[in-house]
Scaffold this motif. Sequence first.
Motif, PDB file in Angstrom:
ATOM      1  N   GLU A   1       0.837  -1.199   0.000  1.00 16.75           N
ATOM      2  CA  GLU A   1       0.000   0.000   0.000  1.00 16.75           C
ATOM      3  C   GLU A   1       0.878   1.257   0.000  1.00 16.75           C
ATOM      4  N   ASN A   2       1.868   1.285   0.901  1.00 15.16           N
ATOM      5  CA  ASN A   2       2.760   2.452   0.983  1.00 15.16           C
ATOM      6  C   ASN A   2       3.480   2.689  -0.342  1.00 15.16           C
ATOM      7  N   LEU A   3       3.870   1.584  -0.961  1.00  7.66           N
ATOM      8  CA  LEU A   3       4.690   1.695  -2.166  1.00  7.66           C
ATOM      9  C   LEU A   3       3.854   2.047  -3.387  1.00  7.66           C
ATOM     10  N   SER A   4       2.620   1.540  -3.446  1.00  8.30           N
ATOM     11  CA  SER A   4       1.876   1.675  -4.709  1.00  8.30           C
ATOM     12  C   SER A   4       0.604   2.495  -4.609  1.00  8.30           C
ATOM     13  N   ALA A   5       0.187   2.855  -3.401  1.00 13.65           N
ATOM     14  CA  ALA A   5      -1.083   3.570  -3.277  1.00 13.65           C
ATOM     15  C   ALA A   5      -0.992   4.637  -2.193  1.00 13.65           C
ATOM     16  N   SER A   6       0.116   5.355  -2.200  1.00 17.48           N
ATOM     17  CA  SER A   6       0.336   6.408  -1.204  1.00 17.48           C
ATOM     18  C   SER A   6       0.818   7.666  -1.917  1.00 17.48           C
ATOM     19  N   PRO A   7       0.899   8.783  -1.196  1.00 15.02           N
ATOM     20  CA  PRO A   7       1.458   9.989  -1.827  1.00 15.02           C
ATOM     21  C   PRO A   7       2.870   9.763  -2.381  1.00 15.02           C
ATOM     22  N   MET A   8       3.662   8.938  -1.706  1.00 17.98           N
ATOM     23  CA  MET A   8       4.999   8.660  -2.228  1.00 17.98           C
ATOM     24  C   MET A   8       4.921   7.949  -3.573  1.00 17.98           C
ATOM     25  N   ALA A   9       3.929   7.082  -3.734  1.00 18.62           N
ATOM     26  CA  ALA A   9       3.780   6.362  -5.003  1.00 18.62           C
ATOM     27  C   ALA A   9       3.598   7.341  -6.155  1.00 18.62           C
ATOM     28  N   HIS A  10       2.739   8.333  -5.958  1.00 15.40           N
ATOM     29  CA  HIS A  10       2.556   9.330  -7.013  1.00 15.40           C
ATOM     30  C   HIS A  10       3.852  10.067  -7.281  1.00 15.40           C
ATOM     31  N   TRP A  11       4.533  10.413  -6.192  1.00 18.78           N
ATOM     32  CA  TRP A  11       5.778  11.149  -6.378  1.00 18.78           C
ATOM     33  C   TRP A  11       6.756  10.321  -7.207  1.00 18.78           C
ATOM     34  N   TYR A  12       6.857   9.037  -6.897  1.00 20.45           N
ATOM     35  CA  TYR A  12       7.805   8.203  -7.658  1.00 20.45           C
ATOM     36  C   TYR A  12       7.369   8.003  -9.104  1.00 20.45           C
ATOM     37  N   ALA A  13       6.069   7.886  -9.318  1.00 21.41           N
ATOM     38  CA  ALA A  13       5.600   7.706 -10.692  1.00 21.41           C
ATOM     39  C   ALA A  13       5.865   8.965 -11.513  1.00 21.41           C
ATOM     40  N   ILE A  14       5.512  10.096 -10.939  1.00 26.83           N
ATOM     41  CA  ILE A  14       5.612  11.343 -11.711  1.00 26.83           C
ATOM     42  C   ILE A  14       7.071  11.783 -11.828  1.00 26.83           C
ATOM     43  N   ALA A  15       7.825  11.656 -10.743  1.00 27.76           N
ATOM     44  CA  ALA A  15       9.259  11.937 -10.845  1.00 27.76           C
ATOM     45  C   ALA A  15       9.938  10.942 -11.780  1.00 27.76           C
ATOM     46  N   GLY A  16       9.419   9.724 -11.810  1.00 31.41           N
ATOM     47  CA  GLY A  16       9.971   8.721 -12.724  1.00 31.41           C
ATOM     48  C   GLY A  16       9.803   9.136 -14.172  1.00 31.41           C
ATOM     49  N   VAL A  17       8.728   9.837 -14.458  1.00 29.77           N
ATOM     50  CA  VAL A  17       8.535  10.345 -15.817  1.00 29.77           C
ATOM     51  C   VAL A  17       9.365  11.604 -16.051  1.00 29.77           C
TER      52      VAL A  17
END
Lengths: 490, 490, 490, 490
Positions: free
Chosen positions: D425-441
């Motif tokens: 949940e923390n990794l894939s469905a948290s505010p950090m997840a969005h940060w990693y997805a968007i920063a990943g792009v």
Amino acid sequence: MRTAAQYKTDLEKMKDNIYIGGHQVGRDDPRLGPGVNVISVTFELAQNPDWEDVMTTTSSLTGGKINRFTYLPQSPYDLMQKQKMIRLTAQRVGGCIQRCMGHDALTALSVCTKEMDDKNGTDYHQRFTDYLKFYQQHDLAAACAQTDMKGDRIKRPAEQANPDAYVHIVEKRPDGIVVRGAKISITMAANADEIIVIPTRALREDDKDYAVAFAIPSDWDRIRLITRPVWLRERKGIKAPFCDYGVSDSFIVFDDTFIPNERVFMCGEWDFGRRIALLFADSHRHSYTGCKPAVSDILCGATALVAQANNIDRVSHVREKLSEFAGGAELAYAAGIASALYGEKTSSGTFFPEAVYANVGRRLMGETIYHEFNLLTEIAGGLSVTLPFEEDFYGEQTKSDLDKYIVRNPEITPEDSHRIWRFVENLSASPMAHWYAIAGVHGGGSPIMETITLNAEYDYESKKNIAKYLAGITQNLDQSKLLKEKPNAL
Amino acid sequence: MRTAAQYKTDLEKMKDNIYIGGHQVGRDDPRLGPGVNVISVTFELAQNPDWEDVMTTTSSLTGGKINRFTYLPQSPYDLMQKQKMIRLTAQRVGGCIQRCMGHDALTALSVCTKEMDDKNGTDYHQRFTDYLKFYQQHDLAAACAQTDMKGDRIKRPAEQANPDAYVHIVEKRPDGIVVRGAKISITMAANADEIIVIPTRALREDDKDYAVAFAIPSDWDRIRLITRPVWLRERKGIKAPFCDYGVSDSFIVFDDTFIPNERVFMCGEWDFGRRIALLFADSHRHSYTGCKPAVSDILCGATALVAQANNIDRVSHVREKLSEFAGGAELAYAAGIASALYGEKTSSGTFFPEAVYANVGRRLMGETIYHEFNLLTEIAGGLSVTLPFEEDFYGEQTKSDLDKYIVRNPEITPEDSHRIWRFVENLSASPMAHWYAIAGVHGGGSPIMETITLNAEYDYESKKNIAKYLAGITQNLDQSKLLKEKPNAL
Amino acid sequence: MRTAAQYKTDLEKMKDNIYIGGHQVGRDDPRLGPGVNVISVTFELAQNPDWEDVMTTTSSLTGGKINRFTYLPQSPYDLMQKQKMIRLTAQRVGGCIQRCMGHDALTALSVCTKEMDDKNGTDYHQRFTDYLKFYQQHDLAAACAQTDMKGDRIKRPAEQANPDAYVHIVEKRPDGIVVRGAKISITMAANADEIIVIPTRALREDDKDYAVAFAIPSDWDRIRLITRPVWLRERKGIKAPFCDYGVSDSFIVFDDTFIPNERVFMCGEWDFGRRIALLFADSHRHSYTGCKPAVSDILCGATALVAQANNIDRVSHVREKLSEFAGGAELAYAAGIASALYGEKTSSGTFFPEAVYANVGRRLMGETIYHEFNLLTEIAGGLSVTLPFEEDFYGEQTKSDLDKYIVRNPEITPEDSHRIWRFVENLSASPMAHWYAIAGVHGGGSPIMETITLNAEYDYESKKNIAKYLAGITQNLDQSKLLKEKPNAL
Amino acid sequence: MRTAAQYKTDLEKMKDNIYIGGHQVGRDDPRLGPGVNVISVTFELAQNPDWEDVMTTTSSLTGGKINRFTYLPQSPYDLMQKQKMIRLTAQRVGGCIQRCMGHDALTALSVCTKEMDDKNGTDYHQRFTDYLKFYQQHDLAAACAQTDMKGDRIKRPAEQANPDAYVHIVEKRPDGIVVRGAKISITMAANADEIIVIPTRALREDDKDYAVAFAIPSDWDRIRLITRPVWLRERKGIKAPFCDYGVSDSFIVFDDTFIPNERVFMCGEWDFGRRIALLFADSHRHSYTGCKPAVSDILCGATALVAQANNIDRVSHVREKLSEFAGGAELAYAAGIASALYGEKTSSGTFFPEAVYANVGRRLMGETIYHEFNLLTEIAGGLSVTLPFEEDFYGEQTKSDLDKYIVRNPEITPEDSHRIWRFVENLSASPMAHWYAIAGVHGGGSPIMETITLNAEYDYESKKNIAKYLAGITQNLDQSKLLKEKPNAL
């Protein structure tokens, strides 16, 4: 038909059997409000004359005017109107309209109870019809609880170390049955009037206690809803409808729960386990061909809007990306139309969507949802996740900075620029975003489940016959099949 | 209605204006035979009572029974029957049925001639109607010549260094016009009765000489067909229908060709250039939602068959790959159904498919065709391109070796094993394979063209309105559009 | 080192054991010429001082200067030079350079013979070393015959209905062994000096007769090569190097073939079946990180050239598509570099590439090859498969038409325009195109095989340890592994 | 070298120029703590003898032992050690290690200041060297502020309606300059010692005031950091390292800020705008070939772990999906290795990574990050977003329910099952997840930026030369280039 206000009043009368974050709460808990607001829209639009044809229809049971969410489709047109209703309402609440779950559970029960009766001489269909009348007359909204906790994914229910891994019958009494187990990830259960429980998978004879379907009010005795609501950070200054809506999912525990006979619709018919599971799944996948295009519509609109805010909406690669939303949404919607058109009249009278088209449509959206969020992110840029908090836009020392710099397209005011970026943040970098991405994959069955259904339903033999014919392999070639075979869905 | 034999006889009467490999040849050249065989199937199946409803209908002009390929659709049902006819016939000839080109050109002309007359008071529509009667009565098969050589792709016709880069009018006479230029990649021209010529793009006023549409017999004076046929290596021992069919494309040179007035359907109406180009394109893209699924069906069937020959048809990744064909074919077919259902009655009476659905369907198949060949290759293995030549299977010193080793699945005989692999080779590693892959991308407009059409036709503004509504941007929000907007295709 | 002429002379001396299309032919059959030309380039470039460092090196056995294709790598630098040599030569022959097969078979045998001797006290490694000296001194070119016919893909060799489905030992004599079976899809066998045979899969004890490796001249007694050559239509007027090169694959039948002991390198060591199969596969996959980028380079160059011919080389979507070739080719090439750098010195002294990097690199290209052809097709347009035959460009009545219309970019002459389109046709719509697409998927192991290798070789446990550490699961967490673990390949 | 404690103490001494949610806060605000913890790891691991070679090295300026994050690479080995250090530390903090930003800014300045001096006779390089000594001696951590607010994306700085859309010089004084503007999305600025400012794009002569680079302490006068921290919900019962780490991004306002000369490293050299922007970008993209694989590692580990918790880790499609992580991470990491190996020694002595490999590696990860989250979601199921809140696992009425049902794999305890799902949940469905997805792009440049760089840097001409050679086009063919050309990066 009920009003939204009546629906809320009815909810508030219920017993407090909901748990959130370690506390027992009532249905007036503000964290459940966004979900309540979603269902309310289905009542409100049904009162709106502009959408009368879409939102309402005439009961096949009573002849009265009813909300289409409580209606069983009788024709391809009805299925297409259902799709339309779902796309419309989903556009208005920013995504999942929730109430189709109950609709699809009723559809499945209407078909399956009749088929069980036809085979076994039982009287489930009459019980169901009585229940449906009650449901239509009170204009109810039901959640469908299908997914069990499941335990070891490789084992069937009867093989599990924990016999309660799937909901099952633990006792039969003259007036009803007692059930135990847990259903998980049950959307809208905490703001539903009713919960309809059905099996989640094919069963064998030794799984027969797991063949159980029934309906209960959502505050029924000896059930507990451990609920996880999802909601957006409340807006301080710039209100937006998107923030008013949300959802919750419940972990529903059946703790030796008694179900009276008149609400039991399957009780031991293990050979109908696969049938009812797929009836719900396929009807629900058809519903998804309405709501998933709406999710695409919203992502498409947001992307187009933020492209304008970035003043890059005429750039070639942006245009190509926008057209991907059109491709996804309309292919899935078209699949729903084809599924409606090539559906079939079941023995119960309910008109049921064709499985192949419902599954290819649902699968497509499940495969592309993460990519659609990716498209929005590509066009929006990093700001969607680094935007200062809303309060900073009103802070004494920061307001003028942010008003000055937030504008990229000089034709858009600072406030509208802020609104656009805030909406993009809400849509793509909020708890709701995760919910939509993950539900987009798994809700109604993940792509791998549709692949399994397709591999069971698709007529590969007729394709092989075409290949054999062209290859000159005539032995064992079913010529009649080749010649008469419908070039799919004709 | 003609028989296949009559069609062939008519072809053989034509003048020799075809050039292949440096030689002038007649229409009885054996390299053109496979293409003739394809069209023949459209006559044969029309005589088959099993397919009467699909293959034939009643002329809206004469009331006579006609081949559906010569008919103008009058309703959604007609468009759906057209799709069905195309999928059926395409399955029987192993892919492109060719004859839909003429159908789509007639459809485009029927609509556009009426619209030009309505605007300008011309009489093109009557000319066209007379021509259509003649076409239906003689049960003709026409190619459509749309694609010009184009010269510099960045420049419009009037801007080209070579003024003949697009076909244009070089002289107007009282009884007709004289045209010059070249059309390329024109499928079936060498085995068509007629060639219908239309513009390929939007035009401006100074391009008005390029606004020209007409129909001529394919052996008309002063046209030359430089033709590239595609055919399969002739089978020696194991005959197969797939090898009987093929195609040819022609480079058609118009060398100051005279066209009599009664066969001229556009002459200078530059402002209808885009309209007629898109009318043909969109009708043809709708036809592709019939034939491209058939190509998928064939690839799917071949893949399933070779998986069985490899005895891997129950393996998990093979099953998943097979289901990809189902996804592609049925999504495209569903798009055609939706396009039919949401089409519109034009002022000419012709019922025309909806553009968005036709384009998303066609685009999907154009995007996936190479991938579909890839799937077949993955399952078939390297043997599809390393299979010894057919004669080696009969050679004195090699027959017993190959008969012994070609069997992988012991339930399939050596001959059927050979047939399967030979068919897979023909389908995936032959000149026809390239033709299907490349035509799959470009025929009827490549994916980039559908993207351009979608960006022109799709209602992005309504999507932005949804986003604005949800974001709370109410200024400049067209509420009526939001509320009344059709959730697409309703 | 031999010259190309000597190589050809040596080939022509061989016995006629090749069958093509039902006839027994010599190695001077013109259909084998294109394959001979490919190998010739490896001799020619080795004589070219410009490429001396790349193409030649010093034998670790004899100290003499040898062609690098006959050399066993001793260091990361050697592996990188091998990659460079393969990319260079592949660019010059338009794709597959073929001769690396023998190189990779020798590499595998050098390692495995040593390991078998170390375990069992056998003397295979000395036999192999003697053979390698002979090979280097005569500057030989060997094919590697690994892939058996396999029969039922689900069963192991000893379980097959046909015991000859895999090559196996049928008799052991004092001076050698007798083998039977068939190897299929063996590239270059018909123009190789030698054929090296190795097992194709992991074996169990009851498969021990299938554990057999040996080397023989390609015209050895009691072997038959049923050969399928691939070649391009001969050019009449505009010659081009690309048309001089081609390939053939052979179905090699071992018909109770005697192999003398000094050429037997494995004989019953079933427990080394998986090892030698993977040693060849992984070395060959590393070689593919040289040749597959070259195939991309050629497709990239052709796409850029035809974009220029269409005058669309500055268009945005064309630029993006071109950059995809750069992505594919250089990621795969980089994987080869990393594989070289993190390779390991084996007990035999041979330096062996790291498996994970070799496999991710090879897999990437196998997954993208069809897409790369798709890119070329998208940019080239339909003309690549509808271009009139070459002779029409010289025909009396057609030459002036084609010279006039073939030019799209006015800065390119008609002849060069023709050359470009003809090359694009040869590259993307010819028998060679299919060979490159299908070999691109399957040669050296298809993507599914690399996935299987990766799942065996990749250190998923260390990834799980990272996850456990971050999740706070400390029980059973191998801290030392977490801390010391190489962040892959360090 | 500093300790983590010293770093924290130094931060706490700074002035309060940070704004969060409408309030001015100090650097001890708990919402900034997770970011501080990330940087602390870079100090802690540098004290750990196990990682001495990776984390520390010898200053090329002072000869002292320094943290590698403050070091300028002098060789390919240094670049590879940097990659390794970043992958290692990123694995430990759950993703972005942040401190490489400063490293890459210093790298860019070292090269560019030398080149400007060489061209113009300025003395920037000495200023920079003095600054670097100070930086190394104090073991500082700097953010790099490159991205401006940008205003209208289609216009250059000097063309903007708002002249402050890009940071620029508004005044030159004898002792320094005054700058105005805003930098956005600046990661770690709020927990950095220093902020290094550089231009974000190519400039023309009239943009010369926008050619400005400098370094300042992060609490410098007249700058404001409007900061958006991202953090995870604090754990109540089951602590986990992943929750200790986080990040913040700042909107940095330069409000007529004075910069003393000794900290100004570019001042008007518009012709070096593109150079310095790319120097930072390419160095940073090389750094991403270390951290993005670490993000993949973590997602891979979590997916493998949750597959085990679901007891589906041996299922075929799960295995295939896991191998996709291996493909992504190792191809990107290999690209970094190749970039290091084929880097070049600049005139400043700094060894700089090769651009093509850095860009193909970074682009790959930017293209696949959303897909990687999708993979995790597919395997984890819907529970990752419907998991009841942590407190419910301790609630009186809910603990026993959840302990009972959370177990799917009977070999995993209820607590570890909970830890796994909570981590997912923390990794894939948290505010950090969005940060990693968007920063990943977008972090370090989105895929579209890498495509642009590749189109500028990749040698398409050499690819066209190969195509011309193979096509037989010898006129204008640069033979020397063909022959001598490096088969890329050799």
